[in-house]
Design a protein around this motif. Structure first.
Motif, short mmCIF file in Angstrom:
data_model
loop_
_atom_site.label_atom_id
_atom_site.label_comp_id
_atom_site.label_asym_id
_atom_site.label_seq_id
_atom_site.Cartn_x
_atom_site.Cartn_y
_atom_site.Cartn_z
N GLY A 196 7.74 -41.10 -7.31
CA GLY A 196 8.41 -40.71 -8.56
C GLY A 196 8.92 -39.29 -8.50
O GLY A 196 10.03 -38.98 -8.96
N ILE A 197 8.13 -38.39 -7.92
CA ILE A 197 8.56 -36.99 -7.77
C ILE A 197 9.78 -36.91 -6.86
O ILE A 197 10.74 -36.20 -7.14
N ALA A 198 9.75 -37.66 -5.77
CA ALA A 198 10.89 -37.64 -4.84
C ALA A 198 12.15 -38.17 -5.51
O ALA A 198 13.24 -37.60 -5.35
N LEU A 199 12.02 -39.24 -6.27
CA LEU A 199 13.20 -39.79 -6.96
C LEU A 199 13.69 -38.87 -8.05
O LEU A 199 14.90 -38.77 -8.31
N TRP A 200 12.78 -38.16 -8.72
CA TRP A 200 13.18 -37.19 -9.73
C TRP A 200 13.99 -36.06 -9.09
O TRP A 200 14.95 -35.58 -9.65
N ILE A 201 13.58 -35.63 -7.89
CA ILE A 201 14.32 -34.58 -7.18
C ILE A 201 15.71 -35.11 -6.80
O ILE A 201 16.71 -34.39 -6.90
#
Length: 180
Positions: A37-42
């Motif tokens: 989720g953090i990677a996709l948010w970035i």
């Protein structure tokens, strides 16, 4: 305390101590979901414009996630990674190292246990980490130069309780000095 943990500790007291990846699938999947989720948010910022830097950072985070989770699944697939019993220490796929070939055990700050050989002629195996070293002999030399041994039990990687691990070495080794 959870019944499963109590059962594992009782088994460790009565039989050989087996080092395995102890984290549950729910724990691993929840951590994977958060990190992805953090990677996709970035990768997808609020304004919808993906810049080169966010693409590089997001892609790097995704690659690190893929590498980490692949290593975790490899470790879990091995089953018993290390067995500590009266005969010695057995690393998955390697011959048993008898206690007489070990001089001492040291606990490191990083929640790791180093098993130091009695002499330089004793060749200890590398503990599995889930990553395949490109040059195993180089890794063995570097670990030996830094810690005095290539056989390091990474309790934090495996989800092991350090106290149980140290207690197993003390119980089965027959007097091997353990320095914490």
């Amino acid at each position: 305390m959870c019944e499963m943990v109590q059962a594992e500790r009782q088994k460790a007291r009565t039989g050989a101590y087996e080092v395995r990846v102890r984290r549950s699938w729910v724990w691993n999947l929840s951590r994977m979901a958060v990190s992805l989720g953090i990677a996709l948010w970035i990768l997808d910022p609020f304004d919808g414009n993906v810049t080169t830097s966010s693409g590089v950072i997001g892609g790097s985070v995704l690659l690190l996630n893929l590498t980490f989770w692949t290593s975790q699944f490899r470790l879990r697939a091995l089953g018993c990674l290390m067995r500590i019993d009266a005969a010695g220490v057995t690393v998955a796929g390697q011959p048993t190292v008898p206690w007489k070939d070990l001089a001492k055990a040291e606990v490191l700050k990083q929640r790791s246990l180093v098993l130091v050989p009695r002499s330089p002629e004793v060749e200890l195996p590398l503990a599995p980490t889930g990553f395949r070293p490109l040059d195993a002999q180089r890794k063995r030399r570097r670990l030996t130069a830094r810690f005095g041994s290539p056989l390091i039990v990474y309790a934090s990687v495996y989800g092991e309780d350090m106290d149980d691990l140290v207690a197993a070495v003390r119980r089965y080794s027959g007097g091997l000095p353990v320095f914490d």
